[in-house]
Design a protein around this motif. Sequence first.
Motif, PDB file in Angstrom:
ATOM      1  N   SER A 116       0.851  -1.192   0.000  1.00  0.00           N
ATOM      2  CA  SER A 116       0.000   0.000   0.000  1.00  0.00           C
ATOM      3  C   SER A 116       0.880   1.232   0.000  1.00  0.00           C
ATOM      4  N   ALA A 117       0.696   2.072  -1.010  1.00  0.00           N
ATOM      5  CA  ALA A 117       1.578   3.228  -1.171  1.00  0.00           C
ATOM      6  C   ALA A 117       1.085   4.081  -2.320  1.00  0.00           C
ATOM      7  N   LEU A 118       1.728   5.225  -2.478  1.00  0.00           N
ATOM      8  CA  LEU A 118       1.526   6.058  -3.663  1.00  0.00           C
ATOM      9  C   LEU A 118       2.658   5.724  -4.623  1.00  0.00           C
ATOM     10  N   TYR A 119       2.325   5.311  -5.822  1.00  0.00           N
ATOM     11  CA  TYR A 119       3.335   4.978  -6.816  1.00  0.00           C
ATOM     12  C   TYR A 119       3.451   6.140  -7.802  1.00  0.00           C
ATOM     13  N   LEU A 120       4.638   6.713  -7.834  1.00  0.00           N
ATOM     14  CA  LEU A 120       4.890   7.883  -8.658  1.00  0.00           C
ATOM     15  C   LEU A 120       5.704   7.515  -9.886  1.00  0.00           C
ATOM     16  N   CYS A 121       5.304   8.082 -10.988  1.00  0.00           N
ATOM     17  CA  CYS A 121       6.040   7.959 -12.239  1.00  0.00           C
ATOM     18  C   CYS A 121       6.622   9.326 -12.564  1.00  0.00           C
ATOM     19  N   ALA A 122       7.814   9.330 -13.118  1.00  0.00           N
ATOM     20  CA  ALA A 122       8.448  10.585 -13.509  1.00  0.00           C
ATOM     21  C   ALA A 122       9.122  10.402 -14.858  1.00  0.00           C
TER      22      ALA A 122
END
Lengths: 110, 114
Positions: free
Chosen positions: B86-92
């Motif tokens: 469970s987390a925020l998955y960030l793409c950059a």
Amino acid sequence: AQRVTQPEKLLSVFKGAPVELKCNYSYSGSPELFWYVQYSRQRLQLLLRHISRESIKGFTADLNKGETSFHLKKPFAQEEDSAMYYCALSRNSGNTPLVFGKGTRLSVIA
Amino acid sequence: KAGVTQTPRYLIKTRGQQVTLSCSPISGHRSVSWYQQTPGQGLQFLFEYFSETQRNKGNFPGRFSGRQFSNSRSEMNVSTLELGDSALYLCASSPGTPSTGELFFGEGSRLTVL
């Protein structure tokens, strides 16, 4: 392996007071260092990078290789500076990912 | 230019399921990086792709995988989900090498595992 340490999880200052967000790094080579900021309900974005030696929104940061630090400073804090700040490092050799610290939440009290 | 777009924005899964997250980089950007963001650990690097090749991989188990397509769009997959995923998955995305350029982040995909 490179590592970034931000010793403060939360920093509270009064409006108009000076701000210093600490960042220490561990890397034996020549690093590239960055500060990223995340305002409430906004995307994470680049604030400044050491190589450009610029002042953004009144913030500056100086790379101190002797102390392996890259502290972020502002002489007079504003309420709109309240945000999450992340220090990040990459190797100067390129082709390496950015390694982030765990972040410091800055709260500027009116 | 449109910013980095991530879908879905929110999703809820149960333990043992798998999930696929999608990322569309800024037009012209060839590098896509993925990070996991949690309150306790901050941003932890997952992987980085450039021209469909994985160039770097973080210290995550093999349940985490990704790929990049010829149009630079990227997907990441997590199989056999655990509560700790469970987390925020960030793409950059970035035009070239992340270390020398600016990373442009998406708003993230918030995954909750029940």
